[in-house]
Structure formats: structure tokens, C-alpha cells
Design a protein around this motif. Structure first.
Motif, PDB file in Angstrom:
ATOM      1  N   PHE A  99       0.814  -1.216   0.000  1.00  0.00           N
ATOM      2  CA  PHE A  99       0.000   0.000   0.000  1.00  0.00           C
ATOM      3  C   PHE A  99       0.851   1.270   0.000  1.00  0.00           C
ATOM      4  O   PHE A  99       0.596   2.206  -0.763  1.00  0.00           O
ATOM      5  N   ASP A 100       1.844   1.309   0.884  1.00  0.00           N
ATOM      6  CA  ASP A 100       2.505   2.583   1.163  1.00  0.00           C
ATOM      7  C   ASP A 100       4.023   2.566   0.996  1.00  0.00           C
ATOM      8  O   ASP A 100       4.681   3.587   1.228  1.00  0.00           O
ATOM      9  N   LYS A 234      -2.260   4.955   9.919  1.00  0.00           N
ATOM     10  CA  LYS A 234      -3.101   4.858   8.730  1.00  0.00           C
ATOM     11  C   LYS A 234      -2.730   3.624   7.910  1.00  0.00           C
ATOM     12  O   LYS A 234      -3.606   2.925   7.385  1.00  0.00           O
ATOM     13  N   THR A 235      -1.434   3.357   7.806  1.00  0.00           N
ATOM     14  CA  THR A 235      -0.987   2.146   7.115  1.00  0.00           C
ATOM     15  C   THR A 235      -1.535   0.913   7.815  1.00  0.00           C
ATOM     16  O   THR A 235      -2.054  -0.013   7.170  1.00  0.00           O
ATOM     17  N   LYS A 238      -5.248   0.362   7.073  1.00  0.00           N
ATOM     18  CA  LYS A 238      -5.469  -0.175   5.727  1.00  0.00           C
ATOM     19  C   LYS A 238      -5.222  -1.670   5.713  1.00  0.00           C
ATOM     20  O   LYS A 238      -5.971  -2.449   5.111  1.00  0.00           O
ATOM     21  N   ASP A 241      -8.048  -3.529   7.813  1.00  0.00           N
ATOM     22  CA  ASP A 241      -9.346  -3.601   7.136  1.00  0.00           C
ATOM     23  C   ASP A 241      -9.375  -4.782   6.169  1.00  0.00           C
ATOM     24  O   ASP A 241     -10.345  -5.543   6.113  1.00  0.00           O
ATOM     25  N   LYS A 242      -8.312  -4.920   5.408  1.00  0.00           N
ATOM     26  CA  LYS A 242      -8.226  -6.021   4.452  1.00  0.00           C
ATOM     27  C   LYS A 242      -8.060  -7.357   5.174  1.00  0.00           C
ATOM     28  O   LYS A 242      -8.675  -8.362   4.818  1.00  0.00           O
ATOM     29  N   ARG A 307     -15.338  -3.626  -1.865  1.00  0.00           N
ATOM     30  CA  ARG A 307     -13.962  -3.135  -1.806  1.00  0.00           C
ATOM     31  C   ARG A 307     -13.350  -3.092  -3.201  1.00  0.00           C
ATOM     32  O   ARG A 307     -12.670  -2.122  -3.557  1.00  0.00           O
ATOM     33  N   ASN A 312     -15.302   2.371   0.505  1.00  0.00           N
ATOM     34  CA  ASN A 312     -14.677   2.264   1.823  1.00  0.00           C
ATOM     35  C   ASN A 312     -15.460   1.220   2.618  1.00  0.00           C
ATOM     36  O   ASN A 312     -16.628   1.433   2.951  1.00  0.00           O
TER      37      ASN A 312
END
Length: 388
Positions: A99-100, A234-235, A238, A241-242, A307, A312
Motif C-alpha cells: 500500500f505505502d 493509517k498504514t 489499511k 481492514d483487508k 472493496r 470504503n
């Protein structure tokens, strides 16, 4: 990537066959030895299980969420320890980088994670920071071109065998809660990083957890995920959530397998001259289990589709994880009850799967944390409707 229907069906069938022929027959031996045989792990690598969600350009399959949960429904039918060995690579151990991560971080780690040559681990939980993830106390202090990490992480899945850790640490002591937390990639073997003894657990033997300890552990500044401080939480969200959808899918798969075990026993076990499957009081348990597993599968599939469509789904992921983890616990408990005395005997596997299922209500956010996420979102929606 979205698989075409034929490819998806072929992959699902291949994994189902692998589960039936290789994993389920090995469950008792794995539980007894508290270890997964190396040849099974090698077969998992060959099937591409370690790279299900890692992008194709880095050697993975790059599955979207709908295809991922379809595979996890099948893997979930086996004892959870088998999923655990590769799940950190598919989820929390790799997705922060996916992601990041910077291009350099992705190139350095994702191909090895996808191949299963490197086991990833996610180090967030601490002795005083579990459900309250924003209270992370592990520190990362900038020192020239490096950061120095100090702190202890607790109950870290695959910690004893991990080759790389995604570590949440506080880089800004002046920022309260989540705002001062950053994410780092730390290689196993880095001076100052050590692991504790593997914990003896209630269930899920073969999946190992331990403390991960940082004592003046120096990592290069390039280890900061994305090269940006203060966005680690925040990472993490993410990733979680997944991951919660992945766990929900695992719970559904395990529930469906337990239901099969329950029914196989019920149609062959006789009391009062007939199979116990014919007793109405037990039929209530069968029907409730089947309906609840179906509801769980439907929730997971719906959230996954949403998703993939760009919605969201943080609240829906919490709904699915909460429901499915509670549901599989109920199904596992009924299975022990249907087996009667045999349900308490290890040979029949009912007691092992009952203990295995219990953890799902705790990790990657307890049921109570999911309830809080859902309720707060509901209240926020109500306030918006009321113009408050």
C-alpha cells in the motif's frame, strides 16, 4: 487483478484438492508436533499461496479481494495453523509495503515475500497496546541517517520464523495517540532485535507467536515505510481492514468444514436405534449452523465486491469479522455437543477445532473493538442525517 471465471474455478478446485489430500490428513500430526512439515510448506510455495495478493510485477498473483476470499474459503477448511504460515505474507506482513512502500522497498521485499522465501510479520501489539493500538510505546528516535528502536511487541504471529517485520513505533512523542506513530521495515538479524520463546497456546498448534524485542535497534532511515513519519497508524488500518475480511473468510471456511464433520458423524452415529441426525433437537443445531455459515459467506462476498468497486468497507469489514468469528465459535461448540463424549476426545478433532476457533474472536481486533467501530460509524451517520 480479477481472475476470469475459468481460471478462478480451476484455482479454487486446486486449493480444495490440496486441502483435502494434504492438509486435513496432516492436522493431527501438526497439532501433536506443533510444527508444519517442511514438505507441506514447500508445496504451499509451489501453489503460490504466499503471493496471493502481492502484485504480479513482484511475482505474486495480485488477486483482488473477491478472488482472495474465494481462495481463503477453501484454505479455511483446514486447521488454521496452515493458513497462518502464509497469511502474514498475503496480509499484514506484506500489505503495508504494497500500500505505502516506496518503489525501492517494494522491489527489495515483495518478490521474496511472494515466493515464500521470506516470511513477513506485523509487529503492532505490545504489553500495554493491543486493542488500543494508538497507545504504542515502542519508540523510534531519529539519529542522523538512522532510527533507533526500543520497545517490546507481544503475541507476534510468525515472530519466531519471520525474516522481516513491519513495526509500528512512535516517532513523535509530542503527538498523542495514533498521530505520532510510524511504520518501519526491520530485517530479522538486525542487531538489537531479538525474539522471545514461542508461546504455548490454547489452540492453533503449528502457528507460532512470540515477543519481538527492540533494544537500541538501529535501522536506516530508508526503513521508514513510504519515507514519511506519522502515518504508520493509517498504514496499519489499511492493512487491518483487508486482513479482517481475510479472517472472516477463514472463519466461514472453517465453519463449513466443521459442519461437514458434524453431519458425517451424525448420519453414522446411532442411538435408540436410529442415526442421531434424525433427532429434532440436534437438527436445530444443524440448521442454525448452516444458516449462520451461509450468512457469513454472503457478508464476506458482499464486502469483498464492494472493496473491489472502490468503496470504503472499513465498517463492513468489521461487521464481517465480528459476525464470522463469533459464528464459527458457535458452530465449533455445537460440533462438540453433537459428538457427545467423542467431542471431548482428541481423535475426533472436534475438540481441537473448537480450541482453534476461539482465537478468531481476539486477534486483528477483538469482537468488542469491532462493535465499537460499527457503533461509532452508526452514530456518526445518524448525526449527519440530523444535521448535528
Amino acid at each position: 487483478m480479477s481472475l476470469d471465471r475459468e481460471t478462478r474455478e480451476h484455482l479454487v478446485a486446486t486449493i480444495r484438492r490440496f486441502v483435502d489430500e494434504r492438509l486435513i490428513p496432516a492436522e493431527a500430526a501438526v497439532a501433536e508436533a506443533d510444527a508444519i512439515p517442511p514438505d507441506i510448506i514447500e508445496d504451499m510455495r509451489a501453489l503460490g499461496l504466499f503471493g496471493l495478493t502481492i502484485p504480479e510485477e513482484y511475482g505474486g498473483l495480485g488477486l483482488n479481494m473477491s478472488d482472495e476470499v474465494a481462495m481463503i474459503f477453501e484454505i479455511g477448511r483446514a486447521a488454521p495453523a496452515f493458513r497462518s504460515i502464509f497469511a502474514t505474507n498475503v496480509g499484514i506482513g506484506s500489505q503495508g509495503i504494497v500500500f505505502d512502500g516506496t518503489p525501492e522497498q517494494k522491489a527489495a521485499y515483495l518478490p521474496r515475500l511472494a515466493a515464500g522465501d521470506l516470511i513477513g510479520s506485523f509487529a503492532l501489539t505490545e504489553p500495554d497496546a493491543g486493542s488500543d493500538a494508538g497507545s504504542v510505546r515502542t519508540t523510534a528516535v531519529r539519529d542522523g541517517d538512522s532510527y533507533i528502536l526500543n520497545g517490546t511487541k507481544r503475541y507476534i504471529t510468525n515472530g519466531p520464523i519471520a525474516g522481516v517485520f513491519t513495526v509500528m513505533a512512535r516517532t513523535d512523542q509530542s503527538q498523542p495517540g495514533a498521530r505520532g506513530v510510524s511504520a518501519f521495515i526491520v530485517d530479522a538479524g538486525t542487531p538489537g532485535l531479538s525474539t522471545g520463546k514461542p508461546e504455548k497456546k490454547m489452540g492453533q498448534q503449528g502457528a507460532h507467536v512470540c515477543d519481538v524485542i527492540f533494544e537500541d535497534c538501529r535501522v536506516p532511515a530508508s526503513a521508514l515505510i513510504g519515507g514519511v513519519e506519522g502515518v504508520g497508524f493509517k498504514t496499519a488500518m489499511k492493512v487491518l481492514d483487508k486482513g479482517r475480511l481475510n479472517i472472516a473468510a477463514t472463519c466461514v471456511g472453517l465453519a463449513e468444514r466443521i459442519i461437514d464433520d458434524m453431519m458425517d458423524y451424525a448420519v453414522t452415529r446411532k442411538q435408540f436405534g436410529k442415526p442421531i441426525a434424525d433427532f429434532q433437537m440436534l437438527q436445530v443445531m444443524f440448521a442454525d449452523s448452516r444458516a449462520e455459515a451461509y450468512a457469513g459467506r454472503t457478508m464476506v462476498e458482499d464486502a469483498a465486491r464492494r472493496r473491489d468497486a472502490g468503496e470504503n468497507i472499513a465498517v463492513l469489514a468489521s461487521c464481517a469479522k465480528m459476525y464470522a468469528s463469533e459464528m464459527v465459535g458457535r458452530v465449533a461448540d455445537r460440533n462438540v455437543q453433537v459428538h457427545g463424549g467423542a467431542g471431548y476426545i482428541r481423535e475426533y478433532r472436534a475438540e481441537q477445532l473448537y480450541r482453534d476457533a476461539r482465537l478468531f474472536r481476539i486477534y486483528e481486533g477483538t469482537t468488542q473493538i469491532q462493535q465499537g467501530i460499527i457503533a461509532k460509524a452508526m452514530a456518526a451517520d445518524a448525526r449527519r442525517r440530523a444535521g448535528l
